[in-house]
Every structure is written in structure tokens, then in C-alpha cells.
Design a protein around this motif. Structure first.
Motif, PDB file in Angstrom:
ATOM      1  N   LEU A   1      -2.626  -2.958 -12.007  1.00  0.00           N
ATOM      2  CA  LEU A   1      -1.908  -1.999 -11.470  1.00  0.00           C
ATOM      3  C   LEU A   1      -0.553  -2.518 -10.830  1.00  0.00           C
ATOM      4  O   LEU A   1      -0.976  -3.271  -9.886  1.00  0.00           O
ATOM      5  N   GLU A   2       0.350  -1.891 -11.125  1.00  0.00           N
ATOM      6  CA  GLU A   2       1.650  -2.060 -10.416  1.00  0.00           C
ATOM      7  C   GLU A   2       1.626  -1.282  -9.068  1.00  0.00           C
ATOM      8  O   GLU A   2       1.534   0.028  -9.222  1.00  0.00           O
ATOM      9  N   VAL A   3       1.810  -2.016  -8.091  1.00  0.00           N
ATOM     10  CA  VAL A   3       1.945  -1.549  -6.757  1.00  0.00           C
ATOM     11  C   VAL A   3       3.047  -1.791  -5.728  1.00  0.00           C
ATOM     12  O   VAL A   3       3.228  -3.035  -5.674  1.00  0.00           O
ATOM     13  N   TYR A   4       3.674  -0.408  -5.405  1.00  0.00           N
ATOM     14  CA  TYR A   4       4.885  -0.940  -4.483  1.00  0.00           C
ATOM     15  C   TYR A   4       4.611  -0.011  -3.368  1.00  0.00           C
ATOM     16  O   TYR A   4       4.490   1.244  -3.577  1.00  0.00           O
ATOM     17  N   VAL A   5       4.596  -0.494  -2.201  1.00  0.00           N
ATOM     18  CA  VAL A   5       4.429   0.219  -0.866  1.00  0.00           C
ATOM     19  C   VAL A   5       5.513  -0.242   0.183  1.00  0.00           C
ATOM     20  O   VAL A   5       5.594  -1.157   0.129  1.00  0.00           O
ATOM     21  N   GLY A   6       5.981   0.724   1.020  1.00  0.00           N
ATOM     22  CA  GLY A   6       7.154   0.616   1.918  1.00  0.00           C
ATOM     23  C   GLY A   6       7.466   1.694   2.522  1.00  0.00           C
ATOM     24  O   GLY A   6       6.643   2.743   2.648  1.00  0.00           O
ATOM     25  N   CYS A   7       8.275   1.676   3.374  1.00  0.00           N
ATOM     26  CA  CYS A   7       8.776   2.639   4.175  1.00  0.00           C
ATOM     27  C   CYS A   7      10.046   3.411   3.530  1.00  0.00           C
ATOM     28  O   CYS A   7      10.283   3.105   2.514  1.00  0.00           O
ATOM     29  N   ALA A   8      10.623   4.229   4.386  1.00  0.00           N
ATOM     30  CA  ALA A   8      11.609   5.187   3.783  1.00  0.00           C
ATOM     31  C   ALA A   8      13.267   4.477   3.972  1.00  0.00           C
ATOM     32  O   ALA A   8      14.079   4.908   3.454  1.00  0.00           O
TER      33      ALA A   8
ATOM     34  N   ASN B   1      -5.639  -3.750  -0.874  1.00  0.00           N
ATOM     35  CA  ASN B   1      -5.980  -4.894  -1.445  1.00  0.00           C
ATOM     36  C   ASN B   1      -7.399  -5.289  -1.392  1.00  0.00           C
ATOM     37  O   ASN B   1      -7.964  -5.805  -2.283  1.00  0.00           O
ATOM     38  N   LYS B   2      -8.173  -4.952  -0.225  1.00  0.00           N
ATOM     39  CA  LYS B   2      -9.502  -5.121  -0.215  1.00  0.00           C
ATOM     40  C   LYS B   2     -10.111  -4.221  -1.189  1.00  0.00           C
ATOM     41  O   LYS B   2     -11.202  -4.686  -1.810  1.00  0.00           O
ATOM     42  N   ALA B   3      -9.798  -2.914  -1.383  1.00  0.00           N
ATOM     43  CA  ALA B   3     -10.600  -2.141  -2.171  1.00  0.00           C
ATOM     44  C   ALA B   3     -10.395  -2.406  -3.620  1.00  0.00           C
ATOM     45  O   ALA B   3     -11.550  -2.416  -4.240  1.00  0.00           O
ATOM     46  N   LEU B   4      -9.357  -2.824  -3.981  1.00  0.00           N
ATOM     47  CA  LEU B   4      -9.069  -2.914  -5.534  1.00  0.00           C
ATOM     48  C   LEU B   4      -8.897  -4.547  -5.890  1.00  0.00           C
ATOM     49  O   LEU B   4      -8.524  -4.831  -6.979  1.00  0.00           O
ATOM     50  N   GLY B   5      -9.018  -5.425  -4.942  1.00  0.00           N
ATOM     51  CA  GLY B   5      -8.860  -6.814  -5.189  1.00  0.00           C
ATOM     52  C   GLY B   5      -7.449  -7.202  -5.620  1.00  0.00           C
ATOM     53  O   GLY B   5      -7.102  -8.128  -6.434  1.00  0.00           O
ATOM     54  N   LEU B   6      -6.454  -6.443  -4.965  1.00  0.00           N
ATOM     55  CA  LEU B   6      -5.026  -6.952  -5.186  1.00  0.00           C
ATOM     56  C   LEU B   6      -4.602  -7.814  -4.197  1.00  0.00           C
ATOM     57  O   LEU B   6      -5.139  -8.427  -3.510  1.00  0.00           O
ATOM     58  N   ASP B   7      -3.340  -8.029  -4.670  1.00  0.00           N
ATOM     59  CA  ASP B   7      -2.592  -9.293  -3.887  1.00  0.00           C
ATOM     60  C   ASP B   7      -1.372  -8.356  -3.545  1.00  0.00           C
ATOM     61  O   ASP B   7      -0.138  -9.066  -3.664  1.00  0.00           O
ATOM     62  N   VAL B   8      -0.953  -7.229  -3.182  1.00  0.00           N
ATOM     63  CA  VAL B   8       0.305  -6.584  -2.824  1.00  0.00           C
ATOM     64  C   VAL B   8       0.777  -7.278  -1.312  1.00  0.00           C
ATOM     65  O   VAL B   8       0.245  -7.363  -0.465  1.00  0.00           O
ATOM     66  N   ARG B   9       2.027  -7.520  -1.550  1.00  0.00           N
ATOM     67  CA  ARG B   9       2.524  -8.263  -0.425  1.00  0.00           C
ATOM     68  C   ARG B   9       2.890  -7.253   0.782  1.00  0.00           C
ATOM     69  O   ARG B   9       3.356  -6.181   0.554  1.00  0.00           O
ATOM     70  N   GLY B  10       2.512  -7.681   1.930  1.00  0.00           N
ATOM     71  CA  GLY B  10       2.767  -6.916   3.048  1.00  0.00           C
ATOM     72  C   GLY B  10       3.184  -7.905   4.319  1.00  0.00           C
ATOM     73  O   GLY B  10       3.577  -9.066   4.070  1.00  0.00           O
ATOM     74  N   PRO B  11       3.241  -7.160   5.304  1.00  0.00           N
ATOM     75  CA  PRO B  11       3.837  -8.203   6.618  1.00  0.00           C
ATOM     76  C   PRO B  11       3.021  -9.577   6.729  1.00  0.00           C
ATOM     77  O   PRO B  11       1.753  -9.519   6.335  1.00  0.00           O
TER      78      PRO B  11
ATOM     79  N   ALA C   1      12.702  -7.001   3.645  1.00  0.00           N
ATOM     80  CA  ALA C   1      12.338  -7.323   2.373  1.00  0.00           C
ATOM     81  C   ALA C   1      11.385  -8.422   2.337  1.00  0.00           C
ATOM     82  O   ALA C   1      10.852  -8.771   1.236  1.00  0.00           O
ATOM     83  N   THR C   2      11.330  -9.224   3.411  1.00  0.00           N
ATOM     84  CA  THR C   2      10.240 -10.279   3.397  1.00  0.00           C
ATOM     85  C   THR C   2       8.853  -9.684   3.894  1.00  0.00           C
ATOM     86  O   THR C   2       7.981 -10.498   3.530  1.00  0.00           O
ATOM     87  N   GLN C   3       8.786  -8.525   4.361  1.00  0.00           N
ATOM     88  CA  GLN C   3       7.693  -7.933   4.813  1.00  0.00           C
ATOM     89  C   GLN C   3       6.976  -6.979   3.899  1.00  0.00           C
ATOM     90  O   GLN C   3       5.982  -6.952   3.884  1.00  0.00           O
ATOM     91  N   PHE C   4       7.927  -6.301   3.162  1.00  0.00           N
ATOM     92  CA  PHE C   4       7.319  -5.376   2.301  1.00  0.00           C
ATOM     93  C   PHE C   4       8.027  -5.570   0.670  1.00  0.00           C
ATOM     94  O   PHE C   4       9.260  -6.236   0.728  1.00  0.00           O
ATOM     95  N   ASN C   5       7.380  -4.987  -0.170  1.00  0.00           N
ATOM     96  CA  ASN C   5       7.947  -5.308  -1.744  1.00  0.00           C
ATOM     97  C   ASN C   5       8.882  -4.053  -2.288  1.00  0.00           C
ATOM     98  O   ASN C   5       9.369  -4.172  -3.286  1.00  0.00           O
ATOM     99  N   SER C   6       9.241  -2.818  -1.263  1.00  0.00           N
ATOM    100  CA  SER C   6       9.842  -1.865  -1.918  1.00  0.00           C
ATOM    101  C   SER C   6      10.288  -1.129  -0.558  1.00  0.00           C
ATOM    102  O   SER C   6      10.001  -0.938   0.656  1.00  0.00           O
ATOM    103  N   ILE C   7      11.434  -0.324  -0.740  1.00  0.00           N
ATOM    104  CA  ILE C   7      11.839   0.541   0.009  1.00  0.00           C
ATOM    105  C   ILE C   7      12.349   2.126  -0.766  1.00  0.00           C
ATOM    106  O   ILE C   7      12.905   2.228  -1.985  1.00  0.00           O
ATOM    107  N   GLU C   8      11.766   3.225  -0.043  1.00  0.00           N
ATOM    108  CA  GLU C   8      11.994   4.646  -0.587  1.00  0.00           C
ATOM    109  C   GLU C   8      13.544   4.692  -0.010  1.00  0.00           C
ATOM    110  O   GLU C   8      13.860   4.819   1.285  1.00  0.00           O
ATOM    111  N   LEU C   9      14.612   4.420  -0.894  1.00  0.00           N
ATOM    112  CA  LEU C   9      15.976   4.477  -0.360  1.00  0.00           C
ATOM    113  C   LEU C   9      16.369   5.927   0.006  1.00  0.00           C
ATOM    114  O   LEU C   9      17.332   6.301  -0.771  1.00  0.00           O
TER     115      LEU C   9
END
Length: 292
Positions: free
Chosen positions: A37-44, A277-287, A67-75
Motif C-alpha cells: 500500500l502506497e501511503v503519503y500522509v502530511g499537512c497542508a 503503521n500499527k494496524a497495517l504493519g506499515l513503515d510510513v515515515r513520521g516525526p 520534509a525530514t518529519q513527513f513524506n508529503s505535503i498538500e501544497l
């Protein structure tokens, strides 16, 4: 983000509506046996004034740190000023290889131009954001609150042109798009035919925008917290729903967190990433440090 805000969030039923049956049909069509699952999570936004307290003292470049804390931005910034090519290349150069930008179509096209006679502006915008290259996620079109179904043909013409240039997601806001079944189906058929994502908006005062109808195997979700204790429970419910959609065939998740008072957006984004990450066993980058 003030859109959809209410004075008393406790009076709102935040229960997520059931998944639209056509969403499950579409996801099943795209289901693969082995997939990530491709996952991108961030702020606006990464503006230091709005995200007060998020940046360490002495931070010189907010985008570099963000960009060191999240992997994306809603620009959202591109909504107010369409970027030139040099600006895009500068932003791209400040971010790591796994980072993606999700630029908003400029208001000169969507609001002031109302999608009419905007080919030149549209092409300039698409040519500029194309320079994000592998860091370009999906661009999204947000229509004015008073853009109604009577202008469907205008919207269809724009989407068909734009979708040939760059991946697109679409957010309609006027209540008339959701009030009539035939109008809804007409819009969703258009989006599906053009492989344009149907944006879901979870905000307190506009529960009709939680139509739960995906038009691609991508979920593009704009979550608006209420700066209220209910915010985390709402995110927990989204984790459960994303798990269901992933099991059904979801391929990508783009999830962007807003707040009426934006300073809490990084906290909620970090919380959502940890729970997902916990629920789906992912490793999405966060803070790197726990924010909540």
C-alpha cells in the motif's frame, strides 16, 4: 481551515458513513494478490507561523525540516500563487528522495477563471509542476463553493484536458453535487473514466462530502480536525476504514490533515501515521520524536 467548521463539535455525529457499494466493486477490479500500500500522509503547509511550536528553535529552512518529519505535503500554497519552474526546482531540491508534493490547482484557474479560457494558465501550471518529476504526487482541483452541477460540461472539458497532462484529484463543494443521485453518478462516472481521484473531505459541518465513493484505487482524503478531543477518535475510525479498503484492493492512500487552528496539524498527522503503521504493519515515515 475554516471550511466546514462548527461552534460545537460535540453536537456532530462523526460516524463514518458506510463505504459506497461501487467503491468496493472498483477496488475489487484493481485487487492484486501481492501488493504494497502506497501511503503519503502530511499537512497542508509548512509555514512556521501556522505550525507554531513544531519547528525547533533556530530552524533556518522550514521546508527542509518539515520534509525530514513527513513524506508529503498538500501544497496549498500553489492555490494562491501558481509556481514558476525555478520555484518548483527549488522546492524539489530541498526534500529527500521519498518525498512527494500534492499541488493544488491555482485559484486563477478554479475560482477566478471558473475553468473557462484557462488553457494557457493550466499548461503553465502543469509544465511547472512536471519538474517535481518523481516527487510529484497528484495535483488536485478544488472548486468554489458556488460552482454547481449546471456547469458540469465545463468541468468535464477541463478534467479531460488536465488529466492528459498530470494525475488529478477533484473536490466539488456545492451541496447540489451530493443532493441528487443522478448528479452524483454523472460526476463519478466522469472521474472514473478519466482516472481522476474523487476527493473525500471529513469536516464537521459538511458531512455530505463524506460520500465514500472512490473513482480510482486511490483514496485522497482531506481530514479537517476540530481542535477537539474527538479528533483522535475520528482518526482511529479512519484507520479501521483504510484497513477495510486495503483488504478490498486499495492501492494508494493520500491523507492530509488540516485544523481550524493549524498548529495541531503535525500532532494529528503523527498520531495517524503511528496508528496506521500499527494496524497495517506499515513503515510510513513520521516525526522522529513523539509529538502527542
Amino acid at each position: 481551515m475554516k471550511f466546514g467548521s462548527v461552534e460545537d463539535p460535540t453536537a456532530v455525529d462523526f460516524t463514518l458513513p458506510p463505504t459506497h457499494p461501487d467503491t468496493l466493486t472498483l477496488l475489487d477490479k484493481h485487487k492484486k494478490k501481492k501488493r504494497d500500500l502506497e501511503v503519503y500522509v502530511g499537512c497542508a503547509k509548512w509555514n512556521k507561523q501556522d505550525l507554531k511550536g513544531f519547528y525547533p528553535r533556530g530552524t533556518k529552512d522550514e521546508l527542509v525540516y518539515y520534509a525530514t518529519q513527513f513524506n508529503s505535503i498538500e501544497l496549498n500554497g500553489t492555490f494562491y500563487n501558481s509556481p514558476d519552474k525555478a520555484q518548483v526546482e527549488t522546492w524539489k531540491g530541498k526534500t529527500p528522495a521519498d518525498f512527494k508534493f500534492f499541488p493544488k490547482v491555482p485559484q486563477s484557474i478554479s475560482h477566478y477563471g471558473r475553468l473557462l479560457n484557462v488553457d494557457e494558465k493550466m499548461t503553465a501550471f502543469c509544465d511547472a509542476i512536471a519538474l517535481f518529476e518523481e516527487k510529484l504526487g497528484v495535483s488536485f482541483l478544488q472548486l468554489h463553493d458556488n460552482f454547481k452541477p449546471k456547469d458540469f460540461d465545463r468541468l468535464a472539458t477541463f478534467i479531460k484536458k488536465f488529466a492528459k497532462l498530470t494525475p488529478l484529484a477533484v473536490e466539488v463543494r456545492n451541496e447540489e453535487w451530493f443532493a441528487d443521485e443522478s448528479v452524483r453518478q454523472k460526476l463519478w462516472t466522469l472521474l472514473e473514466s478519466q482516472e481522476a481521484a474523487n476527493v473525500l473531505v471529513d469536516t464537521a459541518g459538511r458531512r455530505d462530502m463524506l460520500h465514500m465513493r472512490l473513482t480510482t484505487p486511490t483514496a485522497f482524503i482531506r481530514y479537517v480536525g476540530a481542535n477537539h478531543p474527538t479528533d483522535k477518535k475520528r482518526l482511529d475510525d479512519w484507520v479501521t476504514r483504510i484497513q477495510e479498503w486495503y483488504d478490498a484492493g486499495l492501492q494508494s492512500l493520500y491523507f492530509f490533515v488540516h485544523q481550524n487552528v493549524e498548529l495541531e496539524s503535525p500532532l494529528l498527522s503523527a498520531y495517524f501515521i503511528e496508528q496506521l503503521n500499527k494496524a497495517l504493519g506499515l513503515d510510513v515515515r513520521g516525526p522522529s520524536e513523539k509529538l502527542f
